[in-house]
Design a protein around this motif. Structure first.
Motif, short mmCIF file in Angstrom:
data_model
loop_
_atom_site.label_atom_id
_atom_site.label_comp_id
_atom_site.label_asym_id
_atom_site.label_seq_id
_atom_site.Cartn_x
_atom_site.Cartn_y
_atom_site.Cartn_z
N LEU A 82 0.83 -1.19 0.00
CA LEU A 82 0.00 0.00 0.00
C LEU A 82 0.87 1.25 0.00
O LEU A 82 1.93 1.30 0.63
N ARG A 83 0.40 2.27 -0.73
CA ARG A 83 1.07 3.56 -0.78
C ARG A 83 0.03 4.67 -0.59
O ARG A 83 -1.13 4.50 -0.99
N PRO A 84 0.42 5.80 -0.01
CA PRO A 84 -0.51 6.94 0.02
C PRO A 84 -0.96 7.30 -1.38
O PRO A 84 -0.17 7.22 -2.33
N SER A 85 -2.23 7.65 -1.51
CA SER A 85 -2.93 7.96 -2.77
C SER A 85 -3.49 6.72 -3.45
O SER A 85 -4.20 6.85 -4.45
N ASP A 86 -3.18 5.50 -2.95
CA ASP A 86 -3.84 4.30 -3.48
C ASP A 86 -5.30 4.28 -3.05
O ASP A 86 -5.71 4.98 -2.11
N HIS A 87 -6.11 3.45 -3.73
CA HIS A 87 -7.51 3.27 -3.39
C HIS A 87 -7.75 1.81 -3.03
O HIS A 87 -7.19 0.91 -3.68
N VAL A 88 -8.55 1.58 -2.01
CA VAL A 88 -8.79 0.22 -1.52
C VAL A 88 -10.28 -0.01 -1.29
O VAL A 88 -11.05 0.94 -1.09
N ASP A 89 -10.67 -1.28 -1.34
CA ASP A 89 -11.98 -1.71 -0.87
C ASP A 89 -11.83 -2.23 0.55
O ASP A 89 -10.79 -2.83 0.90
N VAL A 90 -12.84 -2.03 1.38
CA VAL A 90 -12.79 -2.44 2.78
C VAL A 90 -13.82 -3.53 3.00
O VAL A 90 -15.01 -3.35 2.71
N TYR A 91 -13.36 -4.70 3.50
CA TYR A 91 -14.23 -5.82 3.81
C TYR A 91 -14.31 -6.01 5.32
O TYR A 91 -13.31 -5.86 6.03
N GLY A 119 -13.45 1.90 -2.95
CA GLY A 119 -12.69 3.03 -3.47
C GLY A 119 -12.26 4.04 -2.43
O GLY A 119 -12.19 5.24 -2.72
N ILE A 120 -11.94 3.59 -1.21
CA ILE A 120 -11.50 4.51 -0.17
C ILE A 120 -10.05 4.94 -0.48
O ILE A 120 -9.20 4.12 -0.79
N GLY A 141 -7.11 -1.27 -8.77
CA GLY A 141 -6.30 -0.64 -9.79
C GLY A 141 -6.50 0.87 -9.85
O GLY A 141 -7.55 1.39 -9.48
N THR A 142 -5.47 1.55 -10.36
CA THR A 142 -5.52 3.01 -10.45
C THR A 142 -6.65 3.48 -11.36
O THR A 142 -7.32 4.47 -11.07
N ASN A 143 -6.88 2.76 -12.45
CA ASN A 143 -7.89 3.16 -13.43
C ASN A 143 -9.20 2.40 -13.27
O ASN A 143 -10.03 2.43 -14.18
N ASP A 144 -9.38 1.73 -12.16
CA ASP A 144 -10.60 0.96 -11.93
C ASP A 144 -11.73 1.90 -11.54
O ASP A 144 -11.69 2.54 -10.49
N THR A 145 -12.74 1.97 -12.40
CA THR A 145 -13.90 2.84 -12.12
C THR A 145 -15.17 2.00 -11.98
O THR A 145 -16.27 2.51 -12.17
N THR A 146 -15.01 0.72 -11.63
CA THR A 146 -16.16 -0.16 -11.50
C THR A 146 -17.06 0.31 -10.37
O THR A 146 -16.59 0.64 -9.27
N ILE A 147 -18.36 0.34 -10.64
CA ILE A 147 -19.35 0.71 -9.63
C ILE A 147 -20.03 -0.57 -9.14
O ILE A 147 -20.59 -1.33 -9.92
N VAL A 148 -19.94 -0.81 -7.84
CA VAL A 148 -20.54 -2.00 -7.24
C VAL A 148 -21.97 -1.68 -6.85
O VAL A 148 -22.21 -0.95 -5.88
N ASP A 149 -22.91 -2.21 -7.63
CA ASP A 149 -24.32 -1.93 -7.37
C ASP A 149 -24.94 -2.92 -6.39
O ASP A 149 -25.71 -2.55 -5.50
N GLU A 150 -24.59 -4.20 -6.55
CA GLU A 150 -25.18 -5.24 -5.70
C GLU A 150 -24.29 -5.51 -4.50
O GLU A 150 -23.06 -5.39 -4.59
#
Length: 284
Positions: free
Chosen positions: A148-157, A179-180, A229-238
């Motif tokens: 992990l690096r500052p400015s990365d984006h993560v999902d939280v489970y 996308g936090i 990913g840096t360019n991941d713009t997936t929207i989790v609807d379900e």
């Protein structure tokens, strides 16, 4: 004999001098043509004077006048928000600025690289309007093994135990935030670091609603981070949720329907001084 040798020597020296003279003329003409071509190229490319760094600037270092200078920059590839003579980086009415990241020599100075006037290189400079900083405890497994690096984006489970439809408690893993944005690893907020660090805490930028959800989740179960990913713009609807049965591919059996209570009917018959209840078939 000596006369012939002297004539040959004089001719050789003359030819050598003539060759040197011709070479000097050729090199001089080439350099002149090259200089003229370069000047034409510069003149034909529109440029704008912007502020660039004149030497390396470390993260958190105060930027001084001698650290930057004006330099021509092609307008065709001019970065957005650059500092110019009309929009100076430093000045009499501008308080100190500090570097928000490590800056190499001759980099264009941008608002994303420096603080606001009078600002500091603390976490508050990384927070946007409506965001708060929240620390999450991690280890080598839940913290993506130090990548992990500052400015990365993560999902939280979140993993914890919940009541499964009144049939006892079971452990469930659920995606609770997507996308936090990370703003610090332990006490380091420099995104230019290249060394892997096994962090004990990561600090994220989140809204107040997200902070409330993360606080409750951290106190009631275990949080795990997943780097996206840096360019991941997936929207989790379900909703994304897994328990032991769904992980093993076992279909959940429906709860048995409650047994219907058998209706009984009775009639009362007086036998002398005693009243007796006798069961009879129900007619309705």
């Amino acid at each position: 004999m000596r006369l012939v040798f002297g004539l040959v020597l004089l001719v050789g020296v003359g030819l050598a001098g003539f060759a040197v003279y011709m070479a000097q003329n050729y090199i001089g003409a080439y350099e002149s043509a090259l200089t003229e071509a370069r000047s034409k190229t510069v003149d034909s490319t529109p440029v704008k004077m912007i502020y660039v760094s004149s030497k390396p600037i470390a993260y958190g270092q105060e930027i001084k006048a001698e650290d930057v200078r004006l330099a021509p920059w092609p307008q065709e590839i001019l970065p957005e928000g650059v500092f110019t003579e009309e929009n100076p980086l430093l000045g009499p009415n501008i308080d100190r600025r500090v570097a928000l990241r490590a800056i190499d020599p001759f980099e264009a100075m941008l608002p994303t690289k420096v603080s606001e006037p009078g600002g500091a290189a603390g976490l508050t400079s990384y927070l946007r309007a409506g965001e708060s900083a929240f620390a999450i405890k991690v280890d080598v497994a839940s913290g993506v093994s130090g990548f992990l690096r500052p400015s990365d984006h993560v999902d939280v489970y979140w993993t914890g135990r919940v009541d499964t439809n009144g049939r006892g408690s079971g452990e469930v893993t659920k995606l609770i935030q997507t996308g936090i944005r990370l703003i610090a690893i332990d006490q380091n907020s420099d995104s230019e670091t290249t060394s892997a660090t096994i962090a004990r805490t990561v600090t994220v930028a989140a809204t107040r609603e997200q902070v409330a959800a993360l606080t409750h989740a951290q106190s009631t179960g275990k949080l795990t981070l997943s780097l996206i990913g840096t360019n991941d713009t997936t929207i989790v609807d379900e909703p994304v949720e897994v328990d032991q049965l769904s992980m093993l591919g076992i279909e959940r059996q429906a709860a048995p329907a409650p047994a219907a209570q058998q209706q009984t009917c009775a009639t009362r018959v007086r036998r002398g001084a005693e009243v007796v209840s006798i069961p009879i078939p129900c007619t309705n």
